[in-house]
Design an enzyme around this catalytic site. Structure first.
Site, PDB file in Angstrom:
ATOM      1  CB  SER A  79      -0.968   0.022   1.179  1.00  0.00           C
ATOM      2  OG  SER A  79      -0.492  -0.677   2.265  1.00  0.00           O
ATOM      3  CG  HIS A  84      -2.975  -0.676  -3.510  1.00  0.00           C
ATOM      4  ND1 HIS A  84      -3.239   0.637  -3.206  1.00  0.00           N
ATOM      5  CD2 HIS A  84      -3.058  -1.349  -2.327  1.00  0.00           C
ATOM      6  CE1 HIS A  84      -3.467   0.744  -1.914  1.00  0.00           C
ATOM      7  NE2 HIS A  84      -3.363  -0.439  -1.364  1.00  0.00           N
ATOM      8  CD  GLU A  87      -4.061   3.530  -5.785  1.00  0.00           C
ATOM      9  OE1 GLU A  87      -3.852   4.731  -6.008  1.00  0.00           O
ATOM     10  OE2 GLU A  87      -3.678   2.971  -4.739  1.00  0.00           O
ATOM     11  CG  ASN A 105      -2.974   4.301   1.366  1.00  0.00           C
ATOM     12  OD1 ASN A 105      -4.013   4.378   2.023  1.00  0.00           O
ATOM     13  ND2 ASN A 105      -2.472   3.158   0.967  1.00  0.00           N
TER      14      ASN A 105
HETATM   15  P1  NAI Z   1      -1.566  -9.588   7.043  1.00  0.00           P
HETATM   16  O1  NAI Z   1      -0.602  -9.378   8.129  1.00  0.00           O
HETATM   17  O2  NAI Z   1      -3.018  -9.792   7.321  1.00  0.00           O
HETATM   18  O3  NAI Z   1      -1.093 -10.891   6.192  1.00  0.00           O
HETATM   19  C1  NAI Z   1       0.223 -11.114   5.786  1.00  0.00           C
HETATM   20  C2  NAI Z   1       0.418 -12.632   5.676  1.00  0.00           C
HETATM   21  O4  NAI Z   1       1.636 -12.879   4.995  1.00  0.00           O
HETATM   22  C3  NAI Z   1       0.503 -13.330   7.036  1.00  0.00           C
HETATM   23  O5  NAI Z   1      -0.508 -14.324   7.111  1.00  0.00           O
HETATM   24  C4  NAI Z   1       1.903 -13.941   7.032  1.00  0.00           C
HETATM   25  O6  NAI Z   1       1.986 -15.203   7.666  1.00  0.00           O
HETATM   26  C5  NAI Z   1       2.185 -14.054   5.542  1.00  0.00           C
HETATM   27  N1  NAI Z   1       3.614 -14.134   5.235  1.00  0.00           N
HETATM   28  C6  NAI Z   1       4.618 -13.425   5.796  1.00  0.00           C
HETATM   29  N2  NAI Z   1       5.803 -13.796   5.247  1.00  0.00           N
HETATM   30  C7  NAI Z   1       5.523 -14.749   4.324  1.00  0.00           C
HETATM   31  C8  NAI Z   1       6.315 -15.525   3.446  1.00  0.00           C
HETATM   32  N3  NAI Z   1       7.633 -15.403   3.403  1.00  0.00           N
HETATM   33  N4  NAI Z   1       5.702 -16.423   2.638  1.00  0.00           N
HETATM   34  C9  NAI Z   1       4.363 -16.579   2.679  1.00  0.00           C
HETATM   35  N5  NAI Z   1       3.549 -15.859   3.506  1.00  0.00           N
HETATM   36  C10 NAI Z   1       4.125 -14.960   4.322  1.00  0.00           C
HETATM   37  O7  NAI Z   1      -1.347  -8.395   6.001  1.00  0.00           O
HETATM   38  P2  NAI Z   1      -2.422  -7.713   5.030  1.00  0.00           P
HETATM   39  O8  NAI Z   1      -3.217  -6.714   5.753  1.00  0.00           O
HETATM   40  O9  NAI Z   1      -3.086  -8.793   4.235  1.00  0.00           O
HETATM   41  O10 NAI Z   1      -1.441  -6.877   4.072  1.00  0.00           O
HETATM   42  C11 NAI Z   1      -0.696  -7.492   3.052  1.00  0.00           C
HETATM   43  C12 NAI Z   1      -0.179  -6.426   2.097  1.00  0.00           C
HETATM   44  O11 NAI Z   1      -1.298  -5.746   1.497  1.00  0.00           O
HETATM   45  C13 NAI Z   1       0.662  -5.327   2.772  1.00  0.00           C
HETATM   46  O12 NAI Z   1       1.677  -4.954   1.885  1.00  0.00           O
HETATM   47  C14 NAI Z   1      -0.351  -4.199   2.976  1.00  0.00           C
HETATM   48  O13 NAI Z   1       0.265  -2.941   3.016  1.00  0.00           O
HETATM   49  C15 NAI Z   1      -1.213  -4.340   1.730  1.00  0.00           C
HETATM   50  N6  NAI Z   1      -2.572  -3.816   1.835  1.00  0.00           N
HETATM   51  C16 NAI Z   1      -3.323  -4.005   2.964  1.00  0.00           C
HETATM   52  C17 NAI Z   1      -4.622  -3.532   3.025  1.00  0.00           C
HETATM   53  C18 NAI Z   1      -5.469  -3.773   4.239  1.00  0.00           C
HETATM   54  O14 NAI Z   1      -6.542  -3.135   4.354  1.00  0.00           O
HETATM   55  N7  NAI Z   1      -5.090  -4.661   5.146  1.00  0.00           N
HETATM   56  C19 NAI Z   1      -5.232  -2.818   1.892  1.00  0.00           C
HETATM   57  C20 NAI Z   1      -4.406  -2.763   0.720  1.00  0.00           C
HETATM   58  C21 NAI Z   1      -3.113  -3.230   0.721  1.00  0.00           C
END
Ligand code: NAI
Length: 282
Positions: free
Chosen positions: A120, A140, A152, A190
């Site tokens: 993000s 995104h 995006e 953002n």
């Molecule tokens: P989250 O923390 O819910 O999930 C991340 C997952 O990645 C975890 O389950 C973790 O175990 C896994 N992970 C970590 N290292 C790994 C690896 N080496 N191999 C496989 N899996 C691995 O994070 P979330 O919220 O889903 O965010 C993910 C991305 O999306 C971030 O870059 C965030 O900035 C972006 N984002 C988040 C939004 C939101 O509302 N949460 C909206 C738009 C983008």
């Protein structure tokens, strides 16, 4: 370019939503996590979210069953088939961790596959330098992915037109609305949303109005579906602060300085819904 097999790295909030929409559109979807417990949890979430769609008659029970069969639970990057056409990375927001993943994938995945990140706020160009920069792009999605239409599509410095066009067509194929964006801090979403939230926190800190009233003004006066402080609690105050820091450092402009109250609440672990308390109690 034809996409048949895709890999989604990370099965958290965003990754499970992304795997959900791809599997429903008949892509063979490798969902990658660090262990089988997290994978089971992600797949359970997808099943529950699909059940909701079945109840609302958005999809049929048969569509749900066949989509779930197309999701291939995968532990570890080393188990992703080398012939996937697209990788979408959705691990936590950390530059070094994302760089590590892309440099490892670069060694294994076929050279003409596209690499995308759901970051993000981290620079697409910075992430692309460890791998195929011309076939690297930001994709995104918004949360919750199965519901929100916008994607995006962020062009890094070296992203080729053919990569951009392929990903734009793919987003349309997922019934999403792609918007072309260039690689500047916070992209569009953002860059505009977070300073608004940050300003709402300044208004609260200065005692201009109570939290409920700040939200009420933006809901009733500006027709926003949710007030900025409620939205900040939903996103997570730590995430809001991290994105403000990216804007502040990226532009070197004091107008993006994070509000001291936002910093203090993050330090106190009042992160919003996920910790049971932010601007409101849950
Ligand atoms: P989250 O923390 O819910 O999930 C991340 C997952 O990645 C975890 O389950 C973790 O175990 C896994 N992970 C970590 N290292 C790994 C690896 N080496 N191999 C496989 N899996 C691995 O994070 P979330 O919220 O889903 O965010 C993910 C991305 O999306 C971030 O870059 C965030 O900035 C972006 N984002 C988040 C939004 C939101 O509302 N949460 C909206 C738009 C983008």
């Amino acid at each position: 370019m034809e996409f048949l097999k895709i890999a989604v790295i990370g099965g958290g909030t965003m990754g499970n939503g992304i795997a959900h929409v791809f599997s429903l559109k008949e892509f063979e979807t490798y969902l990658v996590e660090i262990n089988s417990e997290l994978l089971d949890k992600a797949i359970k979430n997808i099943g529950e979210n699909m059940n909701r769609q079945v109840k609302k008659e958005v999809i049929s029970a048969e569509q749900k069953e066949s989509a779930l069969k197309r999701i291939k639970p995968t532990v570890g990057l080393e188990n992703i088939p080398a012939d996937v056409d697209l990788v979408i990375e959705a691990i936590y927001e950390n530059r070094d961790a994302k760089l590590k993943i892309f440099s490892e994938l670069e060694k294994r995945i076929k050279p003409d596959a596209i690499f995308a990140t759901n970051t993000s706020s981290i620079s697409i160009t910075e992430l692309s330098v460890v791998c195929r920069a011309d076939r690297f792009i930001g994709m995104h999605f918004m949360n919750p992915v199965p519901v929100m239409k916008l994607v995006e599509i962020i062009r890094g410095y070296s992203t080729s037109d053919s990569t951009f066009n392929a990903i734009k067509d793919l987003a349309l194929n997922l019934d999403k609305v792609p918007v072309e964006v260039y690689d500047y801090p916070g992209f569009i979403s953002n860059r505009i949303l977070m300073p608004m939230i940050n300003e709402a926190v300044f208004a609260l800190m200065e005692g201009v109005a109570k939290a409920e009233d700040i939200d009420q003004v933006m809901k009733l006066g500006m027709n926003h579906p949710m007030g900025p402080l409620t939205l900040a609690d939903f996103i997570g105050l730590d995430v809001c602060l991290a994105i403000m820091e990216v804007l502040y450092q990226g532009f070197n402009d004091p107008k993006y300085r994070p509000c001291p109250l936002l910093k203090k609440m993050v330090a106190a672990k009042k992160l919003g819904r996920k910790t049971g308390e932010g601007f409101y109690k849950y």
